[in-house]
Design a protein around this motif. Structure first.
Motif, PDB file in Angstrom:
ATOM      1  N   THR A 131       0.994  -0.805   0.156  1.00  0.00           N
ATOM      2  CA  THR A 131       0.055  -0.331   0.166  1.00  0.00           C
ATOM      3  C   THR A 131       0.872   1.415   0.202  1.00  0.00           C
ATOM      4  O   THR A 131       2.033   1.458   0.661  1.00  0.00           O
ATOM      5  CB  THR A 131      -0.945   0.066   0.596  1.00  0.00           C
ATOM      6  OG1 THR A 131      -1.746  -0.995   1.250  1.00  0.00           O
ATOM      7  CG2 THR A 131      -1.803   1.504   1.426  1.00  0.00           C
ATOM      8  N   VAL A 162       0.674  10.167  -8.518  1.00  0.00           N
ATOM      9  CA  VAL A 162      -0.581   9.419  -9.052  1.00  0.00           C
ATOM     10  C   VAL A 162       0.001   8.110  -9.955  1.00  0.00           C
ATOM     11  O   VAL A 162      -0.200   6.675  -9.958  1.00  0.00           O
ATOM     12  CB  VAL A 162      -2.133   9.649  -8.535  1.00  0.00           C
ATOM     13  CG1 VAL A 162      -2.379   8.268  -8.419  1.00  0.00           C
ATOM     14  CG2 VAL A 162      -2.150  10.114  -7.315  1.00  0.00           C
ATOM     15  N   VAL A 166       0.950   4.303  -9.931  1.00  0.00           N
ATOM     16  CA  VAL A 166       0.403   3.167 -10.535  1.00  0.00           C
ATOM     17  C   VAL A 166       0.837   2.384 -11.711  1.00  0.00           C
ATOM     18  O   VAL A 166       1.106   1.068 -11.793  1.00  0.00           O
ATOM     19  CB  VAL A 166      -0.935   3.694 -11.075  1.00  0.00           C
ATOM     20  CG1 VAL A 166      -1.895   2.744 -12.178  1.00  0.00           C
ATOM     21  CG2 VAL A 166      -1.641   3.989  -9.836  1.00  0.00           C
ATOM     22  N   ILE A 177      -4.711  -3.493  -8.771  1.00  0.00           N
ATOM     23  CA  ILE A 177      -4.376  -2.499  -8.393  1.00  0.00           C
ATOM     24  C   ILE A 177      -5.745  -1.580  -7.778  1.00  0.00           C
ATOM     25  O   ILE A 177      -6.843  -1.736  -8.423  1.00  0.00           O
ATOM     26  CB  ILE A 177      -3.840  -1.333  -9.048  1.00  0.00           C
ATOM     27  CG1 ILE A 177      -2.632  -2.046  -9.499  1.00  0.00           C
ATOM     28  CG2 ILE A 177      -3.249  -0.230  -8.173  1.00  0.00           C
ATOM     29  CD1 ILE A 177      -1.672  -0.808 -10.139  1.00  0.00           C
ATOM     30  N   GLN A 178      -6.300  -1.132  -6.342  1.00  0.00           N
ATOM     31  CA  GLN A 178      -7.023  -0.542  -5.935  1.00  0.00           C
ATOM     32  C   GLN A 178      -6.873   0.799  -5.927  1.00  0.00           C
ATOM     33  O   GLN A 178      -5.417   1.038  -4.887  1.00  0.00           O
ATOM     34  CB  GLN A 178      -7.840  -1.068  -4.694  1.00  0.00           C
ATOM     35  CG  GLN A 178      -9.035   0.033  -4.012  1.00  0.00           C
ATOM     36  CD  GLN A 178      -9.468  -0.752  -2.834  1.00  0.00           C
ATOM     37  OE1 GLN A 178     -10.268  -2.160  -2.914  1.00  0.00           O
ATOM     38  NE2 GLN A 178      -9.500  -0.374  -2.237  1.00  0.00           N
ATOM     39  N   VAL A 179      -7.040   2.314  -6.244  1.00  0.00           N
ATOM     40  CA  VAL A 179      -7.381   3.843  -5.843  1.00  0.00           C
ATOM     41  C   VAL A 179      -7.837   3.879  -4.602  1.00  0.00           C
ATOM     42  O   VAL A 179      -9.260   3.808  -5.337  1.00  0.00           O
ATOM     43  CB  VAL A 179      -6.778   4.348  -6.989  1.00  0.00           C
ATOM     44  CG1 VAL A 179      -6.262   5.989  -6.250  1.00  0.00           C
ATOM     45  CG2 VAL A 179      -5.461   4.385  -7.715  1.00  0.00           C
ATOM     46  N   VAL A 190      -7.054   8.205 -13.735  1.00  0.00           N
ATOM     47  CA  VAL A 190      -6.759   8.973 -12.628  1.00  0.00           C
ATOM     48  C   VAL A 190      -6.514   9.926 -12.968  1.00  0.00           C
ATOM     49  O   VAL A 190      -5.579  10.440 -13.793  1.00  0.00           O
ATOM     50  CB  VAL A 190      -5.691   7.957 -12.140  1.00  0.00           C
ATOM     51  CG1 VAL A 190      -5.485   9.002 -10.675  1.00  0.00           C
ATOM     52  CG2 VAL A 190      -6.043   6.793 -11.714  1.00  0.00           C
ATOM     53  N   ILE A 210      -2.746   4.046  -2.756  1.00  0.00           N
ATOM     54  CA  ILE A 210      -2.992   2.517  -3.815  1.00  0.00           C
ATOM     55  C   ILE A 210      -2.233   2.240  -3.719  1.00  0.00           C
ATOM     56  O   ILE A 210      -0.852   1.131  -2.816  1.00  0.00           O
ATOM     57  CB  ILE A 210      -1.750   3.498  -4.727  1.00  0.00           C
ATOM     58  CG1 ILE A 210      -2.430   4.975  -5.540  1.00  0.00           C
ATOM     59  CG2 ILE A 210      -1.682   2.194  -6.086  1.00  0.00           C
ATOM     60  CD1 ILE A 210      -1.217   5.272  -4.748  1.00  0.00           C
TER      61      ILE A 210
END
Length: 283
Positions: A131, A162, A166, A177-179, A190, A210
């Motif tokens: 994370t 960001v 990513v 992947i999670q934002v 994004v 992230i």
């Protein structure tokens, strides 16, 4: 400020005394003008003093407009939440009807879709991962501890920061992947305006998180090798931006629940395909 222009009665008109053709004496005209102008000038001065006092106290003269815009954004986010739930319900209903239909073609298509669901982000993912947390600096641009020439723009997390994280995680072999609280898929974009993050119709303020599922060693190595992350780390050292990487023994990422259709993009029609026909129909 625009000045009020006042004129007395023109010669030849009827005055208050009923005399025709005789202009009022200069002394009376001056007195009348002063009686009218004095209250107007006092009112204008009062308005100016009130506005100056409000500004001196830090009042936002555009607060009404900003409040209206905030309300519009919140209303749009509520609509997105409702539509996302509707999409999930309809998707589950379609899957149920496909299973109940018993058509071999639907069964085969469903098996193919199920095989691709994981890679498309339509299934939950879990496993070891990392994370990454990004946040604005706690300093003010005028702080003497900061380098000369530091601007407020240097003290906030930007879109490229960001995106750099990513991209590095994907390059490091991330399985998912999670934002913030949303899973990324092929159509995710994004975007940031200042330090406000826009993703799938929702807005987020920092700190930004992230989370990626994958081999922790490869993910960390990819982050260290990403040029955009290297630039970000320079700002961490110079102006106090936050960049933290936390290794996780196990993370749970939900499936993507939003719509996958692109409202504007279209698949180009191959040459020779009749108008209105799809490439599959042509074959």
């Amino acid at each position: 400020m625009s000045f009020l222009r006042l004129s007395s009665s023109r010669p030849g008109t009827t005055g208050t005394t009923g005399t025709t053709g005789t202009p009022p004496s200069p002394g009376r005209a001056a007195g009348l003008s002063w009686k009218v102008l004095a209250p107007v000038a006092a009112a204008c001065a009062g308005l100016l003093f009130a506005a100056s006092a409000g500004a001196a106290r830090g009042s936002d003269l555009r607060a009404g407009t900003r409040t209206d815009l905030t309300d519009l954004i919140r209303a749009a986010e509520r609509r997105v939440d409702v539509q996302t739930r509707d999409v999930s319900d309809l998707r589950a209903r379609v899957d149920q009807l496909a299973q109940e239909a018993g058509d071999p073609r639907l069964t085969a298509a469903q098996r193919e879709a199920d095989a691709l669901a994981g890679a498309a982000g339509l299934e939950a993912a879990s496993g070891a991962g990392v994370t990454v947390t990004l946040d604005d600096s706690r300093y003010d641009a005028a702080d003497p501890a900061l380098p000369d020439g530091t601007t407020p723009d240097d003290l906030v997390v930007h879109e490229q920061d960001v995106q750099g994280v990513v991209n590095a995680l994907w390059a490091g072999g991330a399985e998912a992947i999670q934002v913030m609280d949303q899973r990324l898929v092929a159509t995710s974009a994004v975007r940031c305006a200042g330090n406000v993050l826009f993703l799938h119709g929702r807005t987020y303020a920092p700190p930004f998180t992230i989370t990626a599922v994958g081999d922790v060693g490869r993910l960390r190595a990819a982050l260290d090798a990403e040029p955009a992350v290297q630039v970000l780390q320079e700002y961490v050292d110079q102006v106090g931006l936050r960049y933290d990487v936390e290794e996780k023994g196990r993370v749970e990422l939900p499936a993507f629940a939003g719509p996958l259709q692109l409202p504007n993009a279209q698949v180009p029609t191959p040459a020779g395909t009749p108008a209105g026909a799809t490439p599959e129909e042509e074959r």
